[in-house]
Design a protein around this motif. Structure first.
Motif, PDB file in Angstrom:
ATOM      1  N   MET A   1      41.839 -42.589 -65.773  1.00 34.51           N
ATOM      2  CA  MET A   1      41.993 -42.665 -64.665  1.00 34.51           C
ATOM      3  C   MET A   1      42.245 -40.207 -64.282  1.00 34.51           C
ATOM      4  SD  MET A   1      45.509 -44.190 -64.971  1.00 34.51           S
ATOM      5  CE  MET A   1      45.976 -44.449 -63.045  1.00 34.51           C
ATOM      6  N   GLU A   2      41.546 -40.740 -63.128  1.00 33.74           N
ATOM      7  CA  GLU A   2      41.735 -39.886 -62.037  1.00 33.74           C
ATOM      8  C   GLU A   2      42.814 -39.088 -61.615  1.00 33.74           C
ATOM      9  OE1 GLU A   2      38.293 -38.308 -59.935  1.00 33.74           O
ATOM     10  OE2 GLU A   2      36.926 -39.321 -61.220  1.00 33.74           O
ATOM     11  N   ALA A   3      43.534 -37.635 -61.297  1.00 31.57           N
ATOM     12  CA  ALA A   3      44.310 -37.682 -60.908  1.00 31.57           C
ATOM     13  C   ALA A   3      44.234 -38.052 -58.813  1.00 31.57           C
ATOM     14  CB  ALA A   3      45.525 -36.719 -61.105  1.00 31.57           C
ATOM     15  N   ALA A   4      45.035 -38.115 -58.443  1.00 23.71           N
ATOM     16  CA  ALA A   4      44.969 -38.028 -56.592  1.00 23.71           C
ATOM     17  C   ALA A   4      44.920 -36.624 -56.422  1.00 23.71           C
ATOM     18  CB  ALA A   4      45.591 -38.556 -56.116  1.00 23.71           C
ATOM     19  N   ALA A   5      43.689 -36.005 -55.449  1.00 18.20           N
ATOM     20  CA  ALA A   5      43.630 -34.452 -54.921  1.00 18.20           C
ATOM     21  C   ALA A   5      45.703 -34.706 -54.286  1.00 18.20           C
ATOM     22  CB  ALA A   5      43.078 -34.627 -53.862  1.00 18.20           C
ATOM     23  N   ALA A   6      45.891 -33.054 -54.404  1.00 13.90           N
ATOM     24  CA  ALA A   6      47.172 -33.039 -54.103  1.00 13.90           C
ATOM     25  C   ALA A   6      47.516 -32.481 -52.275  1.00 13.90           C
ATOM     26  CB  ALA A   6      47.601 -31.735 -54.509  1.00 13.90           C
ATOM     27  N   GLY A   7      48.180 -32.624 -51.845  1.00 13.89           N
ATOM     28  CA  GLY A   7      47.706 -32.872 -50.374  1.00 13.89           C
ATOM     29  C   GLY A   7      48.344 -31.454 -49.826  1.00 13.89           C
ATOM     30  N   PRO A   8      48.027 -30.989 -48.395  1.00 16.96           N
ATOM     31  CA  PRO A   8      47.856 -30.100 -48.379  1.00 16.96           C
ATOM     32  C   PRO A   8      49.673 -28.778 -48.362  1.00 16.96           C
ATOM     33  CG  PRO A   8      48.084 -30.904 -46.407  1.00 16.96           C
ATOM     34  CD  PRO A   8      47.543 -31.753 -47.333  1.00 16.96           C
ATOM     35  N   ARG A   9      49.225 -27.718 -48.940  1.00 16.04           N
ATOM     36  CA  ARG A   9      50.160 -27.379 -49.546  1.00 16.04           C
ATOM     37  C   ARG A   9      50.028 -25.535 -49.258  1.00 16.04           C
ATOM     38  NH1 ARG A   9      46.507 -28.493 -52.484  1.00 16.04           N
ATOM     39  NH2 ARG A   9      46.005 -27.494 -54.348  1.00 16.04           N
ATOM     40  N   ILE A  10      51.598 -24.685 -48.487  1.00 18.23           N
ATOM     41  CA  ILE A  10      51.527 -23.782 -48.047  1.00 18.23           C
ATOM     42  C   ILE A  10      51.458 -22.423 -49.444  1.00 18.23           C
ATOM     43  CG2 ILE A  10      53.045 -21.424 -46.815  1.00 18.23           C
ATOM     44  CD1 ILE A  10      52.206 -23.762 -44.596  1.00 18.23           C
ATOM     45  N   LEU A  11      50.477 -21.521 -49.259  1.00 22.72           N
ATOM     46  CA  LEU A  11      50.719 -20.843 -51.061  1.00 22.72           C
ATOM     47  C   LEU A  11      52.161 -20.493 -50.810  1.00 22.72           C
ATOM     48  CD1 LEU A  11      47.098 -18.961 -50.629  1.00 22.72           C
ATOM     49  CD2 LEU A  11      47.964 -20.974 -51.761  1.00 22.72           C
ATOM     50  N   ALA A  12      52.215 -20.024 -52.129  1.00 23.29           N
ATOM     51  CA  ALA A  12      53.544 -19.614 -52.774  1.00 23.29           C
ATOM     52  C   ALA A  12      53.902 -18.120 -51.825  1.00 23.29           C
ATOM     53  CB  ALA A  12      54.059 -19.066 -53.834  1.00 23.29           C
ATOM     54  N   ASN A  13      52.456 -17.314 -51.681  1.00 25.83           N
ATOM     55  CA  ASN A  13      52.707 -15.993 -51.222  1.00 25.83           C
ATOM     56  C   ASN A  13      52.526 -15.587 -49.165  1.00 25.83           C
ATOM     57  OD1 ASN A  13      50.062 -16.506 -50.269  1.00 25.83           O
ATOM     58  ND2 ASN A  13      49.471 -15.316 -52.281  1.00 25.83           N
ATOM     59  N   ARG A  14      52.708 -17.082 -49.238  1.00 22.83           N
ATOM     60  CA  ARG A  14      52.669 -17.295 -47.541  1.00 22.83           C
ATOM     61  C   ARG A  14      51.235 -17.099 -47.003  1.00 22.83           C
ATOM     62  NH1 ARG A  14      55.211 -20.300 -45.081  1.00 22.83           N
ATOM     63  NH2 ARG A  14      54.746 -19.059 -42.870  1.00 22.83           N
ATOM     64  N   ARG A  15      50.264 -16.882 -47.826  1.00 23.61           N
ATOM     65  CA  ARG A  15      48.914 -15.867 -47.082  1.00 23.61           C
ATOM     66  C   ARG A  15      48.199 -17.337 -46.874  1.00 23.61           C
ATOM     67  NH1 ARG A  15      44.294 -13.942 -47.872  1.00 23.61           N
ATOM     68  NH2 ARG A  15      43.975 -14.508 -50.425  1.00 23.61           N
ATOM     69  N   GLY A  16      48.424 -18.596 -47.027  1.00 21.12           N
ATOM     70  CA  GLY A  16      47.565 -19.622 -46.990  1.00 21.12           C
ATOM     71  C   GLY A  16      47.704 -21.085 -46.602  1.00 21.12           C
ATOM     72  N   VAL A  17      47.031 -22.215 -46.959  1.00 23.97           N
ATOM     73  CA  VAL A  17      46.967 -23.484 -47.065  1.00 23.97           C
ATOM     74  C   VAL A  17      46.272 -23.795 -48.330  1.00 23.97           C
ATOM     75  CG1 VAL A  17      47.647 -25.854 -46.039  1.00 23.97           C
ATOM     76  CG2 VAL A  17      48.651 -23.725 -44.444  1.00 23.97           C
ATOM     77  N   ALA A  18      46.467 -24.119 -49.193  1.00 19.84           N
ATOM     78  CA  ALA A  18      45.815 -24.518 -49.754  1.00 19.84           C
ATOM     79  C   ALA A  18      45.480 -25.981 -49.866  1.00 19.84           C
ATOM     80  CB  ALA A  18      45.994 -24.352 -51.232  1.00 19.84           C
ATOM     81  N   PHE A  19      44.001 -26.449 -50.291  1.00 14.15           N
ATOM     82  CA  PHE A  19      43.502 -27.953 -50.234  1.00 14.15           C
ATOM     83  C   PHE A  19      42.744 -28.319 -51.582  1.00 14.15           C
ATOM     84  CE2 PHE A  19      41.968 -26.271 -47.064  1.00 14.15           C
ATOM     85  CZ  PHE A  19      40.120 -26.666 -47.173  1.00 14.15           C
ATOM     86  N   ASP A  20      42.257 -29.625 -51.575  1.00 10.40           N
ATOM     87  CA  ASP A  20      41.608 -29.869 -52.609  1.00 10.40           C
ATOM     88  C   ASP A  20      40.453 -30.607 -51.827  1.00 10.40           C
ATOM     89  OD1 ASP A  20      43.054 -29.135 -54.595  1.00 10.40           O
ATOM     90  OD2 ASP A  20      43.616 -30.945 -54.874  1.00 10.40           O
ATOM     91  N   LEU A  21      39.133 -29.945 -52.038  1.00 13.32           N
ATOM     92  CA  LEU A  21      38.201 -30.664 -50.788  1.00 13.32           C
ATOM     93  C   LEU A  21      37.797 -31.490 -52.400  1.00 13.32           C
ATOM     94  CD1 LEU A  21      36.716 -30.766 -48.193  1.00 13.32           C
ATOM     95  CD2 LEU A  21      35.036 -29.220 -49.504  1.00 13.32           C
ATOM     96  N   VAL A  22      37.354 -32.808 -52.034  1.00 14.11           N
ATOM     97  CA  VAL A  22      36.334 -33.716 -52.649  1.00 14.11           C
ATOM     98  C   VAL A  22      35.003 -34.290 -52.334  1.00 14.11           C
ATOM     99  CG1 VAL A  22      36.714 -35.569 -53.514  1.00 14.11           C
ATOM    100  CG2 VAL A  22      39.026 -34.396 -53.526  1.00 14.11           C
ATOM    101  N   GLN A  23      34.610 -34.254 -53.104  1.00 14.25           N
ATOM    102  CA  GLN A  23      32.972 -33.947 -52.923  1.00 14.25           C
ATOM    103  C   GLN A  23      32.475 -35.275 -54.457  1.00 14.25           C
ATOM    104  OE1 GLN A  23      31.668 -29.671 -52.920  1.00 14.25           O
ATOM    105  NE2 GLN A  23      31.385 -29.859 -50.743  1.00 14.25           N
ATOM    106  N   ALA A  24      31.622 -35.421 -53.999  1.00 22.54           N
ATOM    107  CA  ALA A  24      30.614 -36.587 -54.745  1.00 22.54           C
ATOM    108  C   ALA A  24      30.458 -36.018 -56.143  1.00 22.54           C
ATOM    109  CB  ALA A  24      29.722 -37.040 -54.371  1.00 22.54           C
ATOM    110  N   ASN A  25      30.613 -34.148 -56.239  1.00 20.74           N
ATOM    111  CA  ASN A  25      30.636 -33.839 -57.765  1.00 20.74           C
ATOM    112  C   ASN A  25      31.313 -33.432 -58.322  1.00 20.74           C
ATOM    113  OD1 ASN A  25      29.988 -31.873 -56.024  1.00 20.74           O
ATOM    114  ND2 ASN A  25      28.848 -30.594 -56.412  1.00 20.74           N
ATOM    115  N   GLY A  26      32.733 -33.345 -57.871  1.00 18.99           N
ATOM    116  CA  GLY A  26      33.493 -32.907 -58.117  1.00 18.99           C
ATOM    117  C   GLY A  26      34.645 -32.459 -56.973  1.00 18.99           C
TER     118      GLY A  26
END
Length: 90
Positions: A1-26
């Protein structure tokens, strides 16, 4: 069973927004810098987390498309998008 991708989140250092890009190969972990959001997505300097995530959400289609192209051109587990990624002519 795969875990769902996390939603967008502000980096702890406030340098940017992290997000997961789900593609066919991972999944690829991506970051779009605040500098890029300020330069190309009308984010005001010093904006709140809520405003930052709203700007990210409003520009998500373009951000995800550029992240996908960069991931294809330079395969890696991580992709960082900076202003130069949005200013290029393809």
């Amino acid at each position: 069973m795969e875990a769902a991708a996390a939603g967008p989140r502000i980096l702890a250092n406030r340098r940017g927004v992290a997000f997961d890009l789900v593609q066919a190969n991972g999944s690829v972990e991506c970051v779009v810098t605040l500098e890029a959001l300020e330069a190309y997505f009308w984010l005001e300097p010093g904006a709140s987390d809520a405003r930052t995530l709203k700007c990210f959400g409003d520009g998500y289609q373009r951000i995800a498309a550029i992240a996908a192209r960069k991931a294809l051109a330079h395969p890696s587990a991580n992709v960082e998008l900076t202003p130069s990624d949005f200013g290029r002519r393809l």
